[in-house]
Scaffold this motif. Sequence first.
Motif, PDB file in Angstrom:
ATOM      1  N   LEU A  41       0.838  -1.210   0.000  1.00 17.66           N
ATOM      2  CA  LEU A  41       0.000   0.000   0.000  1.00 17.66           C
ATOM      3  C   LEU A  41       0.865   1.250   0.000  1.00 17.66           C
ATOM      4  CD1 LEU A  41      -2.803   1.393   0.291  1.00 17.66           C
ATOM      5  CD2 LEU A  41      -2.436   1.278   2.773  1.00 17.66           C
ATOM      6  N   ASP A  42       1.864   1.270   0.855  1.00 20.90           N
ATOM      7  CA  ASP A  42       2.780   2.409   0.913  1.00 20.90           C
ATOM      8  C   ASP A  42       3.445   2.618  -0.443  1.00 20.90           C
ATOM      9  OD1 ASP A  42       4.347   4.401   2.531  1.00 20.90           O
ATOM     10  OD2 ASP A  42       6.015   3.095   1.991  1.00 20.90           O
ATOM     11  N   GLY A  43       3.839   1.512  -1.084  1.00 30.11           N
ATOM     12  CA  GLY A  43       4.478   1.603  -2.394  1.00 30.11           C
ATOM     13  C   GLY A  43       3.565   2.179  -3.454  1.00 30.11           C
ATOM     14  N   LEU A  44       2.301   1.799  -3.445  1.00 31.63           N
ATOM     15  CA  LEU A  44       1.356   2.363  -4.411  1.00 31.63           C
ATOM     16  C   LEU A  44       1.277   3.882  -4.259  1.00 31.63           C
ATOM     17  CD1 LEU A  44      -1.605  -0.201  -4.158  1.00 31.63           C
ATOM     18  CD2 LEU A  44       0.232  -0.149  -5.869  1.00 31.63           C
ATOM     19  N   GLY A  45       1.230   4.346  -3.027  1.00 28.31           N
ATOM     20  CA  GLY A  45       1.119   5.788  -2.790  1.00 28.31           C
ATOM     21  C   GLY A  45       2.358   6.549  -3.211  1.00 28.31           C
ATOM     22  N   SER A 112       9.665   0.297  -3.783  1.00 27.75           N
ATOM     23  CA  SER A 112       9.771   1.021  -5.056  1.00 27.75           C
ATOM     24  C   SER A 112      10.391   0.154  -6.148  1.00 27.75           C
ATOM     25  CB  SER A 112      10.579   2.312  -4.890  1.00 27.75           C
ATOM     26  OG  SER A 112      11.905   2.055  -4.469  1.00 27.75           O
ATOM     27  N   LEU A 113      10.982  -0.971  -5.772  1.00 30.05           N
ATOM     28  CA  LEU A 113      11.545  -1.921  -6.734  1.00 30.05           C
ATOM     29  C   LEU A 113      10.548  -3.019  -7.084  1.00 30.05           C
ATOM     30  CD1 LEU A 113      14.922  -2.274  -4.839  1.00 30.05           C
ATOM     31  CD2 LEU A 113      14.711  -1.276  -7.125  1.00 30.05           C
ATOM     32  N   ALA A 114      10.008  -3.659  -6.057  1.00 28.15           N
ATOM     33  CA  ALA A 114       9.228  -4.882  -6.264  1.00 28.15           C
ATOM     34  C   ALA A 114       7.779  -4.632  -6.641  1.00 28.15           C
ATOM     35  CB  ALA A 114       9.293  -5.740  -4.997  1.00 28.15           C
ATOM     36  N   VAL A 115       7.162  -3.596  -6.108  1.00 25.43           N
ATOM     37  CA  VAL A 115       5.743  -3.363  -6.405  1.00 25.43           C
ATOM     38  C   VAL A 115       5.527  -3.067  -7.892  1.00 25.43           C
ATOM     39  CG1 VAL A 115       3.766  -1.860  -5.927  1.00 25.43           C
ATOM     40  CG2 VAL A 115       5.168  -2.720  -4.036  1.00 25.43           C
TER      41      VAL A 115
END
Length: 485
Positions: A41-45, A112-115
């Motif tokens: 979720l944090d990565g999406l944002g 930021s890499l995997a998502v």
Amino acid sequence: MSSSQPPLLQNATRTLARFAAETPNREVPREVLEHIKLSFLDGLGVCLRGTTFPWTMMVRDVLQEEGGKGIASLWGAGAQTSLTNAVLFNSTAGHAFEMDDIHKESIIHPNSLAVPVALAVAEANPSLSGRDIATALALGYEVGLRIGNAATTSLFLNGFHPQGTTGAFVAAATAGRLLGLDVSRMQHALGIAGSMGAGLMAAQEGAMVKRLHAGRAAQSGMLAALLAKRGFTGIPDVVEASYGGFLSSLSRTPNVGRLMDGLGEDWEASKVGFKMYPNVTSIHAALDGLRSILVEEGVTASQIEEIRVGCGHMTLVHTAWEYHPRGITAAQMNMYYGLSVMAQRRNVSASDYSDDAIADPQILAFLPRIKIAGDSEIESRGPSFRHAARIAVQTTDGRSFRREVWHRRGSPENPVSRQEVEEKFAANVNQLLDANATERLKSLATRLDTLPDANEIIGIMAACIEQAVPSAHSDAALVCGRGTS
């Protein structure tokens, strides 16, 4: 393989490849999955927010001019391109504003890499379930973070950026899992990725290219997995080779025991923390300590005669260089600037990192009051305390205040709540998504491991963003992509 010296650790690459390729979904512990979903979720944002910055737009424009088969989405642009180009853009966006998550020991920001990699593969293969994606994220994190642990801070102090170098392993293992690579091909995917990671730490003093390090690592890992699937070979002992291997070359003095310690039982993926300030994690403990003094003791900037900070050697090298307003990146990576802002405003937010803010005469005038030095006790405690800081504030009327912050807010040792991470997500997508889309994306991410597919998540991320974040930076306004690249 090409040296008469024995490997640093026999069959390390093969063992990690087997772990990534063959660990059943059911063997990823529930608590690890829950943490992965919050990181997701944090990565999406942070990725969506990152699409709005000028440096990310430049990458997008180049990719759209070059074109590419429309397989995966450029997030926020209403356009598609190739798998490798999509992750280049989306991962650059994820690292675009120093808000992606952080694993302290490996010095990697895995979401930021995997998502972006996971959702690009899922867009190309809509039959992948949410549980497939969540498991791939956990395993991709685990492989890359363990290699980063083994590299130690030596890799960083040798001048390499872990996000750009070690980060390629995170991406390759994530992609390889979702592509269904067997052990041999996963081993070659890691062997290819280890040769392709790159990134130099001098970028921290003002260059946009620091953001690109994450994008290139994700692209390298994605390409490595695609090539390995076709039978392309990499260095089979890339991690442990005593000559020309990843650890022997970039770290030189690795701790190879960290590769396998507790593999499958003690999950590094569950030790990823969250950033609650939009700047380099190494200064967060110092910011927390100063904020505590300002708020709890009622001290104002005009009353401060001197601020003294003690920190570990790596933090000193990483952040305590003489500040000049050379660009947003330099400001975000610099402790002097961050502390000066905190002293003036009792907080540090995205608005403090704009072209105007970073050269604010009031902020610059305060800098000489800040003294930063290495602290031998912090250094002696090892990498687990590399973010720690001691703060001392002396006021003009003779008062003195001290704080010791051993674990920054947002770290696994000093965690923030799920609600706080969700609030960070909402702030990042504010004015990019409407309220319904924001809540829907949050709900889907929370239930990722139970979803039949990720199609709705991808649809929300892919949609054209008509209005950019009120900016922090220049006159940037997002112009959506024109159809398929």
